[in-house]
Enzyme design. Structure first.
Site, short mmCIF file in Angstrom:
data_model
loop_
_atom_site.label_atom_id
_atom_site.label_comp_id
_atom_site.label_asym_id
_atom_site.label_seq_id
_atom_site.Cartn_x
_atom_site.Cartn_y
_atom_site.Cartn_z
CB CYS A 7 60.59 40.99 50.84
SG CYS A 7 59.41 41.22 49.63
N GLY A 8 61.86 43.80 50.66
CA GLY A 8 62.69 45.16 50.01
C GLY A 8 61.78 45.25 48.41
#
Length: 104
Positions: A7-8
Site C-alpha cells: 500500500c501507500g
C-alpha cells in the site's frame, strides 16, 4: 495463509487487513494472516518471510510492474485490488479472490 498487502502509507490498508482477517475467521479460516506495508518495504518483507500472496492496493497500482517481479521471484500471485473491492462491502469478494488465487 500469509498475505502481504502493498500500500501507500498503511492507514486505510491496515483497516482493510483487519476486515479481511475478520472475514477469514468468519469463514473458519483461523490461520489467515495479513500484514500491510508500504511498497518500498515489500522487497525486504519478501526476503524476511514466506508469503502466499501479494495484494496490491489500488492507490499504488502504478507500482504493479515492479512488484510483479518481486512476486514472480517468490512464485506467489500478485493480486491487484480493484477499487470496488477496497471497501468494507467488497471484503467478502476480496477474500474469495485471494483464496481462489492462492488455491488454499
Amino acid at each position: 495463509m500469509k498475505v502481504l498487502l502493498a500500500c501507500g502509507g498503511g492507514m486505510s490498508s491496515s483497516i482493510l487487513a483487519e476486515n479481511l482477517v475478520a472475514e477469514a475467521k468468519k469463514n473458519g479460516d483461523e490461520d489467515f494472516y495479513m500484514e500491510a506495508t508500504g511498497t518500498e518495504a515489500v522487497g525486504l518483507k519478501m526476503q524476511q518471510e514466506d508469503w502466499d500472496a501479494l495484494l496490491l492496493a489500488p492507490q499504488v497500482s502504478f507500482r504493479k510492474a515492479h512488484l510483479q517481479k518481486e512476486a514472480d521471484a517468490k512464485g506467489i500471485p500478485l493480486i491487484p485490488i480493484e477499487g470496488v473491492l477496497y471497501t468494507p462491502m467488497g471484503i467478502p469478494d476480496l477474500y474469495r479472490l485471494v483464496k481462489e488465487s492462492v488455491g488454499k
